[in-house]
Write a protein that holds these residues in place. Structure first.
Motif, PDB file in Angstrom:
ATOM      1  N   HIS A 147     -32.704  33.238  -4.618  1.00 21.83           N
ATOM      2  CA  HIS A 147     -32.580  34.046  -5.831  1.00 21.83           C
ATOM      3  C   HIS A 147     -32.170  33.083  -6.923  1.00 21.83           C
ATOM      4  CE1 HIS A 147     -31.575  37.004  -8.761  1.00 21.83           C
ATOM      5  NE2 HIS A 147     -31.785  38.019  -7.945  1.00 21.83           N
ATOM      6  N   SER A 156     -30.876  35.718 -12.753  1.00 22.02           N
ATOM      7  CA  SER A 156     -31.343  36.979 -13.298  1.00 22.02           C
ATOM      8  C   SER A 156     -31.767  36.793 -14.749  1.00 22.02           C
ATOM      9  CB  SER A 156     -30.230  38.014 -13.213  1.00 22.02           C
ATOM     10  OG  SER A 156     -30.772  39.308 -13.227  1.00 22.02           O
ATOM     11  N   GLY A 208     -35.128  38.065  -7.042  1.00 18.99           N
ATOM     12  CA  GLY A 208     -35.373  38.879  -8.246  1.00 18.99           C
ATOM     13  C   GLY A 208     -35.380  37.986  -9.467  1.00 18.99           C
TER      14      GLY A 208
HETATM   15  C1  LIG Z   1     -28.635  41.016  -7.889  1.00 14.32           C
HETATM   16  C2  LIG Z   1     -29.612  40.610  -6.853  1.00 14.32           C
HETATM   17  C3  LIG Z   1     -30.964  40.938  -6.979  1.00 14.32           C
HETATM   18  C4  LIG Z   1     -31.544  41.594  -8.206  1.00 14.32           C
HETATM   19  O1  LIG Z   1     -31.663  40.654  -9.216  1.00 14.32           O
HETATM   20  P1  LIG Z   1     -32.354  40.998 -10.619  1.00 14.32           P
HETATM   21  O2  LIG Z   1     -32.167  39.776 -11.406  1.00 14.32           O
HETATM   22  O3  LIG Z   1     -31.663  42.185 -11.160  1.00 14.32           O
HETATM   23  O4  LIG Z   1     -33.796  41.253 -10.344  1.00 14.32           O
HETATM   24  C5  LIG Z   1     -31.813  40.591  -5.950  1.00 14.32           C
HETATM   25  N1  LIG Z   1     -31.365  39.962  -4.844  1.00 14.32           N
HETATM   26  C6  LIG Z   1     -30.071  39.630  -4.675  1.00 14.32           C
HETATM   27  C7  LIG Z   1     -29.655  38.950  -3.436  1.00 14.32           C
HETATM   28  C8  LIG Z   1     -29.158  39.938  -5.684  1.00 14.32           C
HETATM   29  O5  LIG Z   1     -27.872  39.588  -5.524  1.00 14.32           O
END
Ligand SMILES: *Cc1c(COP(=O)(O)O)cnc(C)c1O
Length: 392
Positions: free
Chosen positions: A183, A186, A223
């Motif tokens: 990830h 965001s 995400g």
């Molecule tokens: C917060 C989070 C997401 C969502 O992220 P976005 O930037 O809102 O799309 C996805 N995966 C994990 C592990 C997260 O902690």
């Protein structure tokens, strides 16, 4: 007369009607917009299973809408597991992606029927040593994204250089590893980091398979997909174009999943607050609202977001104005140096793009209750069905 298939709950007349019915402050959640976001992302990332991450807006209506669209879920806490369990979601549609879990969190998710978990360090992998045959892992790899509004690879993830050693720990313990996840952060501006991470992971998948450390046939790209908060961002098709190109180079056996949160719910809700009172201070009108930085606007602190705010009432004449929250704390100011029509008590203020990381992180400081969530257009075809969710 035939009723429109969906009402648009963001129309001023509809906003007023919902406030009359449910009071203020409100968070109006439009499930039709959730559907539109979901479909746009699915089109931008074909062949990628979209697991909605509940964290930005853990509301039943979003979960049900995503499931009805054929989507999947990304759960991270026991509370989120309990929520989807209560809604009767099939556990096969869920993965659990918190890299650090208590034994009780794992047991609770297993009891629900979740089979895929995430780990990023040897201690966490060891928690699965006695669960062979019941659970498999994705190993989370860290790729720093200093440019992202929220760099989610600082707190979690194993360095790419340490990944094979971690995979060997799992293999030695008999813990099945299905693949990798990352990830990058965001609300990122473009997909550069996603592509870099994807390519690094493709290489690691290959190396781990060559060493026979597990099936390594799943890649979770996380995400981070951006939305418009009044500043232009790349449209999702364009944002994902380099990702699609990189995905096309993966071996066909690799199943790819993503964990969008903000993109699915951010644009799908507006916040509605009422003016409680006003005062003139140093040439500015100060309007005190019944929602603020400790409530739905908490994302301005925690998520570093700025929501476009507008009064529902319009007028030619505009005066220098300040919008403040209701609490007695002086940091509780939503926006300064706005030019607004002159408002009075009871007038409504609407904040756009308030579906993600707003209500979810709101507090009840000073005993101002969290906004009531009103979910509209919950099932296709039923016009304006409404379900309110008060403070939990
Ligand atoms: C917060 C989070 C997401 C969502 O992220 P976005 O930037 O809102 O799309 C996805 N995966 C994990 C592990 C997260 O902690």
């Amino acid at each position: 007369m035939r009723r429109a298939r969906f009402i648009d709950p963001f129309q001023p007349a509809e906003v007023r009607r919902l406030v009359r019915e449910f009071g203020s402050p409100l968070l109006i959640l439009d499930c039709e917009r959730v559907r539109v976001q979901f479909r746009k992302l699915r089109k931008a990332l074909p062949h990628v299973d979209l697991h909605y991450a509940l964290k930005p807006m853990p509301h039943p209506a979003v979960v049900q809408t995503v499931i009805a669209e054929g989507g999947f879920l990304d759960l991270a806490t026991t509370g989120e597991v309990q929520l989807v369990r209560r809604l009767g979601v099939a556990p096969e549609r869920c993965i659990h992606t918190h890299p650090i879990k208590r034994a009780a969190d794992i047991a609770n998710a297993l009891d629900f029927g979740v089979r895929t978990f995430v780990a990023d360090n040897p201690d966490e992998v060891r928690k699965f040593a006695h669960l062979a045959g019941q659970a498999s892992l994705l190993l989370r790899v860290s790729f720093r994204a200093p440019g992202a509004v929220c760099d989610l690879s600082r707190k979690f993830g194993c360095d790419p250089e340490g990944l094979l050693a971690l995979a060997r720990v799992a293999a030695d313990l008999g813990v099945e590893v299905r693949g990798l996840s990352f990830h990058v952060g965001s609300q990122v501006g473009d997909a550069t980091k996603h592509v870099e991470a994807l390519e690094a992971c493709a290489k690691l998948l290959r190396l781990a398979r060559r060493e026979k450390l597990g099936s390594f046939d799943t890649l979770d790209i996380g995400g981070g997909f951006p939305i418009d908060y009044g500043q232009p961002v790349q449209d999702i098709g364009r944002f994902c174009a380099p990702l699609r190109a990189a995905l096309a180079r993966l071996p066909a056996r690799v199943r790819v999943i993503a964990e969008p949160g903000r993109y699915i719910v951010g644009p799908a809700a507006i916040g509605v607050a009422s003016v409680m009172g006003r005062a003139q201070r140093e040439g500015h009108w100060w309007y005190y609202l019944d929602d603020g930085l400790y409530g739905s606007f908490s994302g301005q602190l925690f998520d570093h977001a700025r929501y476009p705010v507008e009064p529902l009432r319009d007028s030619e004449e505009r005066l220098p104005s300040v919008l403040a929250g209701p609490t007695c704390d002086s940091i509780d100011v939503i926006a300064e140096n706005l030019m607004l029509p002159q408002l009075k008590a009871g007038d409504l203020i609407v904040g756009r793009a308030m579906g993600a990381y707003t209500w979810a992180s709101a507090t009840e400081f000073n005993f101002y209750p969290r906004a009531t969530v009103v979910a509209v257009n919950g099932r296709p075809g039923d016009g304006g069905s409404v379900s309110a969710l008060g403070p939990p």
